[in-house]
Design an enzyme around this catalytic site. Structure first.
Site, PDB file in Angstrom:
ATOM      1  N   ASN A   1       0.998  -1.010  -0.228  1.00 12.39           N
ATOM      2  CA  ASN A   1      -0.500  -0.058   0.302  1.00 12.39           C
ATOM      3  C   ASN A   1       0.796   1.004   0.195  1.00 12.39           C
ATOM      4  O   ASN A   1       1.484   1.028   1.530  1.00 12.39           O
ATOM      5  CB  ASN A   1      -0.746  -0.033   1.340  1.00 12.39           C
ATOM      6  CG  ASN A   1      -1.775   0.896   1.865  1.00 12.39           C
ATOM      7  OD1 ASN A   1      -1.534   2.217   0.736  1.00 12.39           O
ATOM      8  ND2 ASN A   1      -2.542   1.429   2.362  1.00 12.39           N
TER       9      ASN A   1
ATOM     10  N   GLU B   1      -6.711   4.933   7.932  1.00 18.24           N
ATOM     11  CA  GLU B   1      -6.538   6.259   7.793  1.00 18.24           C
ATOM     12  C   GLU B   1      -7.975   6.648   7.078  1.00 18.24           C
ATOM     13  O   GLU B   1      -8.095   7.942   7.936  1.00 18.24           O
ATOM     14  CB  GLU B   1      -5.100   5.799   6.913  1.00 18.24           C
ATOM     15  CG  GLU B   1      -4.329   6.370   7.663  1.00 18.24           C
ATOM     16  CD  GLU B   1      -2.458   5.745   6.840  1.00 18.24           C
ATOM     17  OE1 GLU B   1      -2.884   4.949   5.443  1.00 18.24           O
ATOM     18  OE2 GLU B   1      -1.972   4.998   7.562  1.00 18.24           O
TER      19      GLU B   1
ATOM     20  N   SER C   1       3.809  -1.648  10.252  1.00 18.58           N
ATOM     21  CA  SER C   1       5.551  -1.860  10.546  1.00 18.58           C
ATOM     22  C   SER C   1       6.068  -2.702  10.001  1.00 18.58           C
ATOM     23  O   SER C   1       6.847  -3.311  10.454  1.00 18.58           O
ATOM     24  CB  SER C   1       5.725  -0.994  11.634  1.00 18.58           C
ATOM     25  OG  SER C   1       5.465  -0.271  12.253  1.00 18.58           O
TER      26      SER C   1
ATOM     27  N   GLY D   1       3.288   2.417  10.173  1.00 16.26           N
ATOM     28  CA  GLY D   1       3.804   3.400  10.625  1.00 16.26           C
ATOM     29  C   GLY D   1       4.960   3.545  12.177  1.00 16.26           C
ATOM     30  O   GLY D   1       4.840   4.957  11.889  1.00 16.26           O
TER      31      GLY D   1
ATOM     32  N   GLU E   1      -4.932  -4.502  10.682  1.00 18.44           N
ATOM     33  CA  GLU E   1      -4.126  -3.777  10.437  1.00 18.44           C
ATOM     34  C   GLU E   1      -3.719  -3.066  12.392  1.00 18.44           C
ATOM     35  O   GLU E   1      -4.940  -1.964  12.456  1.00 18.44           O
ATOM     36  CB  GLU E   1      -3.667  -2.856   9.840  1.00 18.44           C
ATOM     37  CG  GLU E   1      -3.534  -3.676   8.698  1.00 18.44           C
ATOM     38  CD  GLU E   1      -3.129  -2.164   7.436  1.00 18.44           C
ATOM     39  OE1 GLU E   1      -2.315  -2.660   7.038  1.00 18.44           O
ATOM     40  OE2 GLU E   1      -3.633  -1.387   7.234  1.00 18.44           O
TER      41      GLU E   1
ATOM     42  N   LYS F   1       0.496   4.712  -0.673  1.00 17.13           N
ATOM     43  CA  LYS F   1      -0.727   5.259   0.822  1.00 17.13           C
ATOM     44  C   LYS F   1      -0.475   6.187  -0.303  1.00 17.13           C
ATOM     45  O   LYS F   1       0.009   6.697  -1.549  1.00 17.13           O
ATOM     46  CB  LYS F   1      -0.281   5.414   1.460  1.00 17.13           C
ATOM     47  CG  LYS F   1      -0.392   4.173   2.195  1.00 17.13           C
ATOM     48  CD  LYS F   1      -0.376   4.626   4.125  1.00 17.13           C
ATOM     49  CE  LYS F   1      -0.023   2.959   4.981  1.00 17.13           C
ATOM     50  NZ  LYS F   1      -0.397   3.084   6.468  1.00 17.13           N
TER      51      LYS F   1
ATOM     52  N   HIS G   1      -9.365   0.554   5.220  1.00 15.55           N
ATOM     53  CA  HIS G   1      -8.313   0.888   5.845  1.00 15.55           C
ATOM     54  C   HIS G   1      -8.442   2.166   6.365  1.00 15.55           C
ATOM     55  O   HIS G   1      -9.236   2.866   7.380  1.00 15.55           O
ATOM     56  CB  HIS G   1      -7.333   1.990   4.703  1.00 15.55           C
ATOM     57  CG  HIS G   1      -5.921   2.162   5.646  1.00 15.55           C
ATOM     58  ND1 HIS G   1      -5.083   2.913   6.301  1.00 15.55           N
ATOM     59  CD2 HIS G   1      -5.020   0.741   5.460  1.00 15.55           C
ATOM     60  CE1 HIS G   1      -3.647   2.392   6.924  1.00 15.55           C
ATOM     61  NE2 HIS G   1      -3.834   1.899   6.333  1.00 15.55           N
TER      62      HIS G   1
HETATM   63  P1  13P Z   1       2.732   0.648   7.343  1.00 15.64           P
HETATM   64  O1  13P Z   1       3.479  -0.405   6.947  1.00 15.64           O
HETATM   65  O2  13P Z   1       4.201   2.313   7.301  1.00 15.64           O
HETATM   66  O3  13P Z   1       3.169   0.859   9.386  1.00 15.64           O
HETATM   67  O4  13P Z   1       2.137   0.371   7.234  1.00 15.64           O
HETATM   68  C1  13P Z   1       0.571  -0.184   7.216  1.00 15.64           C
HETATM   69  C2  13P Z   1      -0.160  -0.290   6.226  1.00 15.64           C
HETATM   70  O5  13P Z   1      -0.762   0.801   7.087  1.00 15.64           O
HETATM   71  C3  13P Z   1      -0.463  -0.612   5.580  1.00 15.64           C
HETATM   72  O6  13P Z   1      -1.999  -0.701   5.091  1.00 15.64           O
END
Ligand code: 13P
Length: 263
Positions: free
Chosen positions: A16, A108, A224, A184, A178, A18, A106
């Site tokens: 992903n 976010e 992560s 992150g 997640e 983002k 997601h």
């Molecule tokens: P990170 O691997 O950067 O922590 O992000 C995970 C994520 O949200 C994947 O959708």
């Protein structure tokens, strides 16, 4: 009936991106993956990249021209087919670009853009209705975990997302667990926590949709994940793949994770 062994479910490794990479950088990332991964490696594992909308056409062109066996994914969409929804993109538009997988719900999107469980459910239906595979994201906040509510929160997200969704849709889907506090932050869930949650999710799906559906759906871990820690999750029988954020932005690093996912 005996549960289907995790060996039967093909691993799914998703990147992903983002809100990262212009379409120039996107093409370079795919080229780096092409230099690192063989056709055989891509036959053993399903690999998906989820670029921003503005990169999709460029990435699609490279994947198709080079016959590179990576699937194209999207990060989000709106459930309606078309109309006055300024700034949104529909599942139909994505499917015309040969998008195969769409991330739905997601954290976010849920936290920063107020995506509700009901919108998540409608989007999931709409994505599947356009012939693509939804990847439903679920996960708890740090506060939920500190108050030992993580199982209830995640089960409720699964239940609401699958309300009146047919088993033929759910059986082909993936769910990504997640934990929000692991995204992150460089902090991963322990392998045991991720494994236990994958079991909890599969049990919940079994309650709603029955054993056969629960056995065929793929459950991923995200938060992560990188080249160094991915194996601990991949070795777990309850986890069928990974949803990788930051470590998927570099084509070589992401390919290293795909290589470790070979069975
Ligand atoms: P990170 O691997 O950067 O922590 O992000 C995970 C994520 O949200 C994947 O959708």
């Amino acid at each position: 009936m005996e549960p289907v062994s995790a060996n039967v479910r093909k691993r799914l490794i998703c990147g992903n991106w983002k809100m990262n990479h212009t379409h120039f950088e996107a093409v370079k990332t795919i080229q780096d993956m092409m230099a690192s991964l063989s056709d055989e490696e891509l036959m053993r594992v399903d690999v998906v990249v989820h670029p921003p909308f503005t990169d999709l056409r460029s990435v699609q062109t490279v994947l198709e021209t080079e016959r590179f066996g990576v699937f194209l994914g999207a990060q989000h969409c709106y459930f309606e087919e078309k109309g006055a929804f300024t700034g949104e993109i529909s599942p139909m538009m994505l499917s015309k670009l040969s998008v195969s997988y769409v991330i739905v719900g997601h954290s976010e999107r849920r936290q920063l853009f107020g995506q509700s469980d009901e919108i998540v459910r409608k989007t999931l239906l709409s994505v599947a209705g356009s012939g693509m595979t939804p990847i439903l994201c679920v996960g708890e906040t740090l506060l939920d975990r500190e108050s030992s509510q993580q199982n209830d929160i995640v089960c409720s997200q699964v239940e609401k997302a699958f309300n009146k969704v047919s088993s033929s849709i759910v059986s082909k889907m993936a769910i990504a667990y997640e934990p929000i506090w692991a995204i992150g932050t460089g902090k991963t869930a322990t392998k045991e926590d991720a494994s236990e949650m994958a079991l909890v999710i599969r049990d919940k799906v079994e309650q709603i949709q029955g054993r056969e559906v629960a056995d065929s759906l793929r459950i991923l871990y995200g938060g992560s994940v990188n080249e160094d820690n991915c194996l601990s999750f991949l070795r777990d029988v309850n986890i069928d793949g990974l949803l990788v954020g930051g470590a998927s932005l570099d084509g070589k690093k992401f390919s290293a994770i795909v290589k470790k996912a070979q069975k």
